[in-house]
Design a protein around this motif. Structure first.
Motif, mmCIF file in Angstrom:
data_model
loop_
_atom_site.group_PDB
_atom_site.id
_atom_site.type_symbol
_atom_site.label_atom_id
_atom_site.label_comp_id
_atom_site.label_asym_id
_atom_site.label_seq_id
_atom_site.Cartn_x
_atom_site.Cartn_y
_atom_site.Cartn_z
ATOM 1 N N LEU B 160 0.739 -0.918 -0.077
ATOM 2 C CA LEU B 160 -0.258 0.197 0.559
ATOM 3 C C LEU B 160 0.488 0.937 0.099
ATOM 4 O O LEU B 160 0.575 2.619 -0.084
ATOM 5 C CB LEU B 160 -0.660 -0.405 1.374
ATOM 6 C CG LEU B 160 -1.830 -1.631 1.277
ATOM 7 C CD1 LEU B 160 -2.494 -0.877 2.932
ATOM 8 C CD2 LEU B 160 -2.704 -0.533 0.041
ATOM 9 N N CYS B 161 1.983 0.927 0.685
ATOM 10 C CA CYS B 161 3.524 2.126 -0.033
ATOM 11 C C CYS B 161 3.187 3.170 -0.899
ATOM 12 O O CYS B 161 2.800 2.278 -2.219
ATOM 13 C CB CYS B 161 4.153 2.373 0.631
ATOM 14 S SG CYS B 161 3.844 1.278 2.381
ATOM 15 N N ASP B 162 3.893 4.413 -1.166
ATOM 16 C CA ASP B 162 3.536 4.725 -2.491
ATOM 17 C C ASP B 162 5.406 4.285 -3.240
ATOM 18 O O ASP B 162 5.353 4.730 -4.241
ATOM 19 C CB ASP B 162 3.981 6.267 -2.239
ATOM 20 C CG ASP B 162 2.363 6.645 -1.943
ATOM 21 O OD1 ASP B 162 1.994 6.452 -2.171
ATOM 22 O OD2 ASP B 162 2.667 7.049 -0.449
ATOM 23 N N ALA B 163 5.973 3.832 -2.304
ATOM 24 C CA ALA B 163 6.946 3.109 -2.504
ATOM 25 C C ALA B 163 7.629 2.160 -2.544
ATOM 26 O O ALA B 163 7.196 2.425 -1.012
ATOM 27 C CB ALA B 163 8.343 4.699 -3.003
ATOM 28 N N VAL B 164 8.607 1.182 -2.869
ATOM 29 C CA VAL B 164 9.438 0.044 -1.777
ATOM 30 C C VAL B 164 10.564 0.355 -2.065
ATOM 31 O O VAL B 164 11.031 -0.403 -3.045
ATOM 32 C CB VAL B 164 8.636 -1.217 -2.435
ATOM 33 C CG1 VAL B 164 9.589 -2.146 -1.507
ATOM 34 C CG2 VAL B 164 6.497 -0.715 -1.659
ATOM 35 N N VAL B 165 11.778 0.141 -1.231
ATOM 36 C CA VAL B 165 12.816 0.150 -1.831
ATOM 37 C C VAL B 165 12.866 -1.048 -0.804
ATOM 38 O O VAL B 165 12.554 -1.507 0.776
ATOM 39 C CB VAL B 165 13.570 1.611 -0.436
ATOM 40 C CG1 VAL B 165 14.889 1.617 -0.880
ATOM 41 C CG2 VAL B 165 12.359 3.438 -1.161
ATOM 42 N N LEU B 215 15.682 -0.693 -5.803
ATOM 43 C CA LEU B 215 16.835 -2.019 -5.535
ATOM 44 C C LEU B 215 17.917 -1.472 -4.422
ATOM 45 O O LEU B 215 18.641 -0.698 -5.865
ATOM 46 C CB LEU B 215 16.599 -3.183 -6.192
ATOM 47 C CG LEU B 215 17.715 -4.433 -6.119
ATOM 48 C CD1 LEU B 215 16.409 -5.559 -5.090
ATOM 49 C CD2 LEU B 215 17.842 -4.759 -7.061
ATOM 50 N N VAL B 216 18.484 -1.196 -4.195
ATOM 51 C CA VAL B 216 19.690 -1.266 -3.313
ATOM 52 C C VAL B 216 20.505 -1.731 -2.426
ATOM 53 O O VAL B 216 20.081 -2.739 -2.539
ATOM 54 C CB VAL B 216 19.409 -0.115 -2.361
ATOM 55 C CG1 VAL B 216 18.195 1.270 -3.056
ATOM 56 C CG2 VAL B 216 18.304 -0.586 -0.999
ATOM 57 N N GLU B 281 25.548 -7.661 -9.676
ATOM 58 C CA GLU B 281 25.707 -7.338 -8.583
ATOM 59 C C GLU B 281 24.333 -6.565 -8.857
ATOM 60 O O GLU B 281 24.091 -5.840 -10.039
ATOM 61 C CB GLU B 281 27.288 -6.103 -8.921
ATOM 62 C CG GLU B 281 28.435 -6.304 -9.194
ATOM 63 C CD GLU B 281 28.163 -7.251 -7.220
ATOM 64 O OE1 GLU B 281 27.996 -6.404 -6.734
ATOM 65 O OE2 GLU B 281 29.082 -7.962 -6.829
ATOM 66 N N THR B 282 24.294 -5.658 -7.773
ATOM 67 C CA THR B 282 22.744 -4.600 -7.519
ATOM 68 C C THR B 282 22.583 -3.585 -8.728
ATOM 69 O O THR B 282 22.128 -3.247 -9.220
ATOM 70 C CB THR B 282 22.393 -4.112 -6.010
ATOM 71 O OG1 THR B 282 22.312 -4.421 -5.364
ATOM 72 C CG2 THR B 282 21.284 -2.727 -6.271
ATOM 73 N N ALA B 283 23.793 -2.702 -8.959
ATOM 74 C CA ALA B 283 24.291 -1.948 -9.941
ATOM 75 C C ALA B 283 24.195 -2.453 -11.484
ATOM 76 O O ALA B 283 22.653 -1.917 -12.089
ATOM 77 C CB ALA B 283 25.984 -1.323 -9.487
ATOM 78 N N GLN B 284 24.382 -4.071 -11.200
ATOM 79 C CA GLN B 284 24.644 -4.172 -13.057
ATOM 80 C C GLN B 284 23.222 -4.692 -13.354
ATOM 81 O O GLN B 284 22.116 -4.139 -14.052
ATOM 82 C CB GLN B 284 25.378 -5.677 -13.067
ATOM 83 C CG GLN B 284 25.650 -5.983 -14.514
ATOM 84 C CD GLN B 284 25.953 -7.708 -14.169
ATOM 85 O OE1 GLN B 284 26.556 -7.750 -13.190
ATOM 86 N NE2 GLN B 284 26.249 -7.465 -15.321
#
Lengths: 103, 293
Positions: B160-165, B215-216, B281-284
């Protein structure tokens, strides 16, 4: 749950928390300790609630050791324990005091 | 550059300290208030001075935010009556004194079974309070990177959140892996197959499906920077209108028709040409996903 209170003579501390400060987490083999200002500058108070029944004498020995080795006069420690070993109890109390001094 | 500090391994209090500008946090109903669970006490189970959740306000990149952080180590971050009331109260306070956003560090298996009915009620109260905040124009952003993930009622709250990190380590779902295995059998879902669990519920597949918006890395600073970027984007809440709901429904119907038989996130990655997604990797991973969109 088993609970008990303990009051011990102690050296006056360099610091007293302005607000109650919480350290650690209640999870298996771990504990949380809430440090607050106590009423008497030359006494140290402990309130312990633990899941481990029948170990009050061990607790008292660990807490007496801690009170004798640190400047904890005028402080009150409230502990919620979920089966921490004596070594973990000592470590958490020392960490709480160190964090308090650092903050 | 500061050394990375794992978000997953941090306690709720460390997460709050690591996310906010130094020294700006003011806690509401802090541990000194001793708002502990009467239900746990009645059962002779250990209680916590904060009932497993930290709520309050502070500044992030200079902007005022309300922060809610669940402690996954205490009863799996599960929502009991007091825990839920603190979260609901934080949302109500946000409505009364609007911050720029509410940052919700979710780390929870859902309802605390010791307080079943009170916990279920608490979840619905959280949702209603969250909707009220969003209706008042306050965006709510979920951070999911703890060991408990966001499951059960808290999985719904996250969506329900507006962004999910999320981090790759984070997990998001409705029924948790053990619940599915218990109810439907090991042939349906093997909860001990950790790689499978993450290919179905983990941060990368949730980001692939668009359920996670960011995604971080598993790093407190990375989570803080993601929130700072959301703040600087000046985005409000996602509009909650008939049109947005119909579009979401159409998207879900399309996905159900297309993917209902899929039992493993790898199938979706193969289809997208992201067959080595799990190892990236996350960045890739983020770069490759960006190229596909």
């Amino acid at each position: 749950m088993e609970s008990f209170d303990l009051e011990l003579p102690a050296q006056a501390p360099g610091i007293a928390p302005a607000d109650a400060a919480l350290f650690g987490v209640v999870s298996s083999g771990n504990l949380e300790v809430l440090v607050e200002a106590g009423p008497l500058p030359d006494r140290c108070r402990f309130h312990v609630e633990t899941t481990a029944h029948g170990f009050t004498d061990v607790w008292q020995a660990v807490l007496a050791d801690f009170a004798a080795g640190h400047r904890v006069g005028g402080l009150s420690f409230s502990i919620h324990d979920a089966g921490a070993t004596p070594a973990v109890v000592s470590l958490r109390l020392a960490q709480a005091l160190q964090s308090l001094e650092a903050s | 550059m500061t050394r990375p500090r794992s978000y997953r391994e941090a306690t709720a209090r460390r997460r709050v300290a690591g996310l906010l500008d130094a020294g700006t946090f003011t806690e509401w109903v802090g541990p000194g208030a001793r708002a502990t669970s009467p239900h746990l006490a009645a059962l002779g189970a250990p209680v916590s001075f904060d009932d497993g959740v930290v709520v309050g306000e502070g500044r992030l990149a200079g902007e005022r935010v309300v922060v809610i952080a669940q402690e996954g180590l205490f009863n799996g971050g599960a929502v009991g009556e007091v825990h839920g009331a603190k979260i609901r109260g934080a949302f109500e306070r946000a409505c009364a004194e609007p911050p720029r956003a509410v940052v919700f560090c979710i780390d929870s298996g859902g309802v605390r079974l010791h307080e079943a009915n009170a916990g279920l009620l608490a979840i619905s109260e959280i949702m209603r309070a969250q909707f009220a905040a969003q209706s008042a124009g306050i965006p709510v952003w979920a951070l999911v990177g703890g060991a408990c993930g966001a499951f059960g009622g808290m999985g719904i709250v996250a969506r329900l959140c507006d962004a999910v990190v999320m981090s790759e380590e984070g997990r998001l779902g409705l029924s948790g892996p053990e619940v599915i295995e218990t109810v439907k059998g090991v042939e349906e879902f093997d909860a001990r197959d950790r790689a499978l669990v993450w290919r179905v519920t983990g941060g990368k597949i949730r980001r692939t499906l668009g359920e996670a918006t960011h995604l971080v890395e598993d790093d407190l600073t990375a989570f803080r920077e993601a929130v700072a970027a959301l703040l600087s984007s000046r985005q409000g809440p996602v509009p909650f209108t008939l049109e947005t709901l119909q579009a979401a429904q159409a998207g879900l119907e399309g996905r159900a028709a297309r993917d209902a038989a899929v039992r493993d996130g790898q199938v979706l990655w193969d289809r997208l040409g992201l067959d080595d997604a799990a190892l990236m990797e996350t960045a890739q991973f983020n770069r490759r996903l960006q190229e596909l969109s």
